[in-house]
Write an enzyme that holds these catalytic residues in place. Sequence first.
Site, PDB file in Angstrom:
ATOM      1  N   LYS A  80       0.865  -1.176   0.000  1.00  0.00           N
ATOM      2  CA  LYS A  80       0.000   0.000   0.000  1.00  0.00           C
ATOM      3  C   LYS A  80       0.908   1.234   0.000  1.00  0.00           C
ATOM      4  CE  LYS A  80      -4.489   1.051   0.726  1.00  0.00           C
ATOM      5  NZ  LYS A  80      -5.732   0.388   0.367  1.00  0.00           N
ATOM      6  N   GLY A 180     -21.043   6.747   5.732  1.00  0.00           N
ATOM      7  CA  GLY A 180     -20.191   7.096   4.592  1.00  0.00           C
ATOM      8  C   GLY A 180     -20.898   6.823   3.284  1.00  0.00           C
ATOM      9  N   GLY A 182     -19.818   7.711   0.188  1.00  0.00           N
ATOM     10  CA  GLY A 182     -18.875   8.014  -0.890  1.00  0.00           C
ATOM     11  C   GLY A 182     -19.029   7.007  -2.022  1.00  0.00           C
ATOM     12  N   VAL A 184     -18.129   3.758  -2.471  1.00  0.00           N
ATOM     13  CA  VAL A 184     -18.675   2.439  -2.158  1.00  0.00           C
ATOM     14  C   VAL A 184     -20.026   2.562  -1.459  1.00  0.00           C
ATOM     15  CG1 VAL A 184     -18.278   0.243  -0.993  1.00  0.00           C
ATOM     16  CG2 VAL A 184     -16.339   1.512  -1.907  1.00  0.00           C
TER      17      VAL A 184
END
Length: 349
Positions: A80, A180, A182, A184
Amino acid sequence: MRIFDNPHFEAHETVNFAFDAQTGLRAIIAVHDTRLGPAAGGCRFWNYDSEDEALADVLRLSRGMTYKNAVAGLDLGGGKSVIIGDPKVIKTPDLMRAFGRAVDRLGGHYTTAEDVGVDVSDMEAVRETTAHVAGLARGAHASGDPSPVTAKGIFDGLRRAVALRFGREDLAGLRIAVQGLGHVGWYLCTHLHEAGAKLIVSDIDAGRMRRAVSEFDATPCAPEDVLTVEADVFAPCALGAVLNARSIPGLRVAVVAGAANNQLEEVADADRLHARGILYVPDFAINAGGIISVSREIAGVDDPDWVTARMSQLDANIAAILAEAEAEQVSPHHVAMRFAERRLEAAGR
Ligand code: NAI
């Protein structure tokens, strides 16, 4: 800054620090484990309070990718990257190209893609300086935004957990709190709304909240209340560490199944959830749809059935993990870790 004795170091193979004076790029690329193959994982662009915080985040995320790729059955290792700074202020195509050069220097040891703060257009800039990038909109085998595939995986995993906890195959009338809205979170709400669930939605972005309330006929919930709202399922789709010793006693749900990476602040939180009788679907298993989508591009495959077959396998793996955890009366987190470790150990031999 502590590196080798950092509490999150956990036997990383390499950690690279990249700097570019011209664009102000400050990035860290962490590769945790390449026993299954070259590492792949997204790039997060975030305004960290300190370099220590950025290092802890990249180490936790890259280790998470090792287990995510393993449990998803992919021949990819865990890695990552993070870029330090406010993307709204410092992100430019030049800076993303400088990041691409840093990725390129690793010679294919790590392939990057989108994460929070980075979108498909940023990856197009990265592509100008390295071939080790995926999640692109155009070009050979381009896989585009991984979020719809991630959301489909969350939906499938959530249904598995509901079947186990409530003994029912459908979601009609079930109250599901989504934190959330956003990339997804929005796609997930679309699936859940279509399936007849009653949505409770929460986001720090007031505009998204308003749109979700009207589009999904949802009940709004203030961000500070979403961890105590009464519902059947909680779907965390914002940031990590929301499940911890402080929040778990206040949860009023029977299932936790969502997209956010590193939902548990510490491993003991898996046991805290289990002790409260809350069925937790391990984040690194349920949110693997995105990396499955990206891995098709890395493998150089065009056939969409390639993704469908792996998503079905992931769904089956999650069902097996939940069933095994139920039989053993332990948190599914431990079973998923064991499942991944078995693959890693076999590859290591
Ligand atoms: P995003 O940045 O598009 O959406 C995050 C949303 O959460 C935003 O709408 C933001 O306003 C909201 N938010 C932030 N803090 C909040 C709070 N305290 N309360 C309520 N809402 C809050 O990110 P995306 O791509 O949807 O990812 C969501 C999570 O899923 C992240 O943790 C990401 O690492 C993880 N994930 C995403 C994948 C993908 O394919 N995009 C794949 C696997 C994991």
